[in-house]
Design an enzyme around this catalytic site. Structure first.
Site, PDB file in Angstrom:
ATOM      1  N   GLY A  46     -39.385   5.662 -44.758  1.00 31.38           N
ATOM      2  CA  GLY A  46     -40.652   4.990 -44.969  1.00 31.38           C
ATOM      3  C   GLY A  46     -41.487   5.020 -43.702  1.00 31.38           C
ATOM      4  CD  GLN A  51     -43.629   2.617 -38.920  1.00 36.47           C
ATOM      5  OE1 GLN A  51     -43.638   2.747 -40.138  1.00 36.47           O
ATOM      6  NE2 GLN A  51     -42.527   2.788 -38.195  1.00 36.47           N
ATOM      7  CB  CYS A  89     -38.020   0.472 -37.421  1.00 34.76           C
ATOM      8  SG  CYS A  89     -39.818   0.577 -37.424  1.00 34.76           S
ATOM      9  CG  LEU A  90     -39.202   6.577 -38.716  1.00 39.73           C
ATOM     10  CD1 LEU A  90     -40.196   7.431 -39.493  1.00 39.73           C
ATOM     11  CD2 LEU A  90     -38.030   7.415 -38.237  1.00 39.73           C
ATOM     12  CG  HIS A 131     -38.800  -1.808 -42.664  1.00 35.42           C
ATOM     13  ND1 HIS A 131     -37.789  -1.983 -41.741  1.00 35.42           N
ATOM     14  CD2 HIS A 131     -39.736  -1.036 -42.051  1.00 35.42           C
ATOM     15  CE1 HIS A 131     -38.113  -1.347 -40.615  1.00 35.42           C
ATOM     16  NE2 HIS A 131     -39.285  -0.756 -40.777  1.00 35.42           N
ATOM     17  CD  GLU A 132     -41.779   1.524 -43.959  1.00 37.41           C
ATOM     18  OE1 GLU A 132     -42.756   1.473 -43.184  1.00 37.41           O
ATOM     19  OE2 GLU A 132     -40.654   1.880 -43.584  1.00 37.41           O
ATOM     20  CG  HIS A 135     -44.187  -1.503 -40.263  1.00 36.45           C
ATOM     21  ND1 HIS A 135     -44.049  -1.688 -38.909  1.00 36.45           N
ATOM     22  CD2 HIS A 135     -43.094  -0.802 -40.650  1.00 36.45           C
ATOM     23  CE1 HIS A 135     -42.903  -1.135 -38.504  1.00 36.45           C
ATOM     24  NE2 HIS A 135     -42.302  -0.602 -39.536  1.00 36.45           N
TER      25      HIS A 135
HETATM   26 ZN    ZN Z   1     -40.496   0.326 -39.525  1.00 34.76          ZN
END
Ligand code: ZN
Length: 159
Positions: A46, A51, A89-90, A131-132, A135
């Protein structure tokens, strides 16, 4: 299409409340394509627009590698159950941590034509949705992690 630079923890953009999308322009479509490409390249499941430095309420998710989901202005409308598991998380590369989330999530959003859609899922998909969407409000899993973040790389000291 182009890869975008993924912002990392500490970058202001990750802590902002993102703006709703009111029209989908060619620029928006390019952003969405780039987000998918950037997510696949980074082997994530995701990615949210902040991000990659864009404060807009856009999320892409694909938990199987062949089921791409685009969510514009997503809103969680139902949560139930509970799951506890490792999450990464990226924007926090090489780390993961234990997080408890709802095991089921139902989301209302819009597709790229701004037509309303609904997505629901359990387990990993439910986790990714929560999670997304977090953000988009400047929230990150490190805020709710239970215990310490652990390194995904093998720890040389232990060998
Ligand atoms: Zn993340």
């Amino acid at each position: 299409m182009a890869l975008r630079k993924i912002r990392e923890l500490g970058d202001d953009c990750l802590r902002q409340v993102c703006r709703p999308v009111t029209e989908v322009t060619q620029r928006t479509l390019d952003l969405i394509e780039d987000m998918f490409e950037t997510m696949y390249e980074a082997q994530g499941v995701g990615l949210a627009a902040p991000q990659v430095g864009v404060r807009k309420r856009i999320v892409v998710i694909d938990v199987t590698g062949e089921d791409p989901i685009l969510l514009i202005n997503p809103e969680i409308v139902e949560l139930s159950g509970e799951q506890t598991g490792m999450e990464g998380c990226l924007s926090v590369p090489g780390k993961s941590g234990q997080v408890t989330r709802a095991n089921y999530a139902k989301v209302k959003a819009f597709d790229q034509n701004l037509e309303p859609i609904e997505v629901e899922g359990t387990e990993l998909l439910a986790r990714a949705l929560q999670h997304e969407i977090d953000h988009l409000d400047g929230k990150m899993y490190v805020d709710i992690v239970e215990g310490n973040l652990v390194s995904n790389e093998p720890d040389e000291d232990e060998e």
